[in-house]
Design an enzyme around this catalytic site. Structure first.
Site, PDB file in Angstrom:
ATOM      1  N   HIS A   1       0.842  -1.207   0.000  1.00 36.75           N
ATOM      2  CA  HIS A   1       0.000   0.000   0.000  1.00 36.75           C
ATOM      3  C   HIS A   1       0.873   1.251   0.000  1.00 36.75           C
ATOM      4  CE1 HIS A   1       0.194   1.405   4.265  1.00 36.75           C
ATOM      5  NE2 HIS A   1       0.289   0.143   4.599  1.00 36.75           N
TER       6      HIS A   1
ATOM      7  N   ASP B   1       5.819   2.398   7.357  1.00 38.39           N
ATOM      8  CA  ASP B   1       4.477   1.968   6.957  1.00 38.39           C
ATOM      9  C   ASP B   1       3.840   3.037   6.072  1.00 38.39           C
ATOM     10  OD1 ASP B   1       2.003   0.846   6.763  1.00 38.39           O
ATOM     11  OD2 ASP B   1       1.422   1.168   8.841  1.00 38.39           O
TER      12      ASP B   1
ATOM     13  N   GLU C   1      -5.199   1.698   1.966  1.00 36.22           N
ATOM     14  CA  GLU C   1      -5.128   0.510   2.825  1.00 36.22           C
ATOM     15  C   GLU C   1      -5.512   0.866   4.248  1.00 36.22           C
ATOM     16  OE1 GLU C   1      -2.961  -2.365   5.594  1.00 36.22           O
ATOM     17  OE2 GLU C   1      -2.870  -0.193   5.441  1.00 36.22           O
ATOM     18  N   GLU C   2      -4.987   2.017   4.699  1.00 37.41           N
ATOM     19  CA  GLU C   2      -5.212   2.396   6.103  1.00 37.41           C
ATOM     20  C   GLU C   2      -6.680   2.698   6.395  1.00 37.41           C
ATOM     21  OE1 GLU C   2      -2.936   1.863   8.072  1.00 37.41           O
ATOM     22  OE2 GLU C   2      -0.960   2.412   7.311  1.00 37.41           O
TER      23      GLU C   2
ATOM     24  N   ASP D   1       4.252  -4.872   3.660  1.00 34.65           N
ATOM     25  CA  ASP D   1       3.686  -3.824   4.510  1.00 34.65           C
ATOM     26  C   ASP D   1       4.566  -3.631   5.739  1.00 34.65           C
ATOM     27  OD1 ASP D   1       2.105  -1.990   5.726  1.00 34.65           O
ATOM     28  OD2 ASP D   1       0.302  -3.244   5.855  1.00 34.65           O
TER      29      ASP D   1
ATOM     30  N   HIS E   1       2.388   3.911  13.002  1.00 34.55           N
ATOM     31  CA  HIS E   1       1.227   4.791  12.892  1.00 34.55           C
ATOM     32  C   HIS E   1       1.372   6.087  13.689  1.00 34.55           C
ATOM     33  CE1 HIS E   1      -1.863   1.652  11.281  1.00 34.55           C
ATOM     34  NE2 HIS E   1      -0.892   1.898  10.451  1.00 34.55           N
TER      35      HIS E   1
HETATM   36 ZN   LIG Z   1       0.687  -0.553   6.485  1.00 28.87          ZN
END
Ligand SMILES: [Zn+2]
Length: 432
Positions: free
Chosen positions: A80, A90, A127-128, A156, A242
């Site tokens: 992603h 990420d 994706e998130e 990922d 994140h």
């Molecule tokens: Zn990810």
């Protein structure tokens, strides 16, 4: 999810009363974490988008190299491209890995070394926000994906440290395990396999790979359609996931100094794609599939015993043992057929059957609780989207305290395992 620094978190958490949070939720701040409610009252400023203003187009990107011998068999490798935050780990790390593998395959193609199968390089959007890009693509092209995709490799958050971790469908685990012998470890002088062994993450004979849970773009391929999938990565215990700290500066100075984990992942993924794209017979290990799934019958037994139900699982164990034996017979027949120069037309027939094996462990109506999840092999755990549940149709019936459904689901599962075994037997017959 809104990541926040400890300074702000402390002001919220310290003012919560009520029962203590469970042990696993207790964190590093110097007081006991409680779940509330109150007594503190918070005022939160939320900016939300509504109506037409909330609509945002998303884009998946594709690069395709058409295969020379089996153009209708596709290997898909994807990552992603969107992120919560700066997203160096990420998922810039996954995106650049896909691009690096594409670069290597493009260089080979320019040197007239095209892969035997078609390779699809893709970056997914959104994706998130709920695996949207990959899910929409798989759903919209379901017939094509079903007919053509032989395997999916997902990338990922793949290089936020040096500790190797991989998850895969059981049929792909032997391939991934084997490839770790050929790639230098990011932080030292041996191979990825050596480092894995040194860390003692398992016994020495069979290093363990995880099963695919949820929370990334493999879900539509493996849990919705039963397509063998894998993901490999290097990680570490760090708190940047994140958060705004998942930045280029963090990655360069702490996460992957020298970008050696990035390189190792790109090498592993390129090798995996090369094997999947060039092996005359798809490197799917049906004996490993049957053997591993048979191992999970023990867990099923203890879940049933915990409920004090007498639901026999012997038929499932027998069916899986027979599937593993069929996988072994196939491997022996394959090796002698390959030694005798198997013609490509026959190989394509064999591969058609091999592709059916795990697809036959799905059903169109899906799980009772979650119809989108069609795989009877694995699903993400209904109570924890990142972890895996084996035999979800049966295990969910146990969890929801429904013995008659558990019994019915068990019989249905045996039926699907038998159908999967028949596909292996057809593949063996096609070799001769
Ligand atoms: Zn990810």
């Amino acid at each position: 999810m809104i990541p926040m620094g400890y300074g702000n978190a402390r002001r919220f958490l310290a003012k919560l009363a009520g029962p203590a949070a469970p042990e696993g939720w207790q964190g590093g701040l110097p007081f006991q974490y409680r779940v509330g409610p109150g007594p503190a009252r918070l005022r939160l400023k939320v900016r939300s988008e509504r109506g037409a203003g909330a609509l945002h187009p998303i884009w998946n990107t594709f690069g395709i190299i058409r295969g020379t011998t089996y153009p209708d068999e596709w290997v898909v490798v994807g990552a992603h491209r969107d992120a919560w935050s700066p997203g160096a780990g990420d998922n810039v790390s996954g995106t650049v890995t896909v691009l690096e593998t594409a670069r290597a395959f493009a260089a080979l193609a320019r040197a007239a070394l095209r892969p035997a199968r078609t390779v699809v390089f893709v970056t997914w959007d959104a994706e998130e926000w709920g695996l949207m890009g990959s899910t929409e693509w798989v759903e919209e092209l379901e017939d094509s994906v079903n007919a053509h995709v032989v395997a999916y490799i997902n990338e990922d958050d793949v290089a936020s440290g040096t500790r190797f971790a991989a998850a895969a469908s059981p049929s792909l685990k032997p391939l991934i395990r084997d490839l770790t012998h050929y790639v230098p470890e990011p932080g030292g002088h041996g191979t990825v396999y050596d480092a894995w062994l040194r860390e003692g993450l398992s016994d020495t004979s069979a290093l363990r790979l995880d099963n695919l849970g949820g929370g990334s773009d493999f879900a539509a391929f493996t849990h919705h359609l039963g397509i063998p999938s894998a993901s490999v990565s290097f990680g570490s215990l760090n708190g940047v996931y994140h958060s705004m700290y998942d930045s280029y500066a963090w990655m360069t100075r702490f996460g992957d100094r020298g970008y050696r984990a990035h390189r190792a992942v790109a090498q592993l993924v390129s090798l995996a794609v090369a094997r999947l794209a060039n092996a005359p017979i798809l490197p799917l290990d049906c004996a490993a599939l049957g053997g591993e799934l048979a191992g999970y019958v023990t867990d099923l037994d203890s879940n049933l015993a915990a409920r004090h139900w007498s639901v026999p699982t012997a038929a499932l164990l027998t069916a899986l043992t027979r599937l593993a034996a069929a996988g072994q017979a196939f491997a022996a027949a394959r090796d002698s057929a390959l030694a005798d120069d198997l013609p490509a037309v026959r190989a394509a027939q064999v591969n058609r059957w091999l592709m059916q094996v795990e697809r036959r462990l799905t059903r169109p109506q899906g799980l009772v609780s979650r119809p989108w999840n069609r795989s009877l092999e694995f699903a993400s755990d209904v109570d924890n989207g990142y972890s895996t549940m084996a035999f979800p149709s049966v295990n969910e019936a146990i969890r929801f305290a429904d013995p008659s459904t558990a019994e019915r689901e068990l019989a249905d599962l045996v039926n699907h395992v038998d159908q999967a075994r028949e596909a292996i037997e057809q593949a063996t017959a096609a070799l001769r």
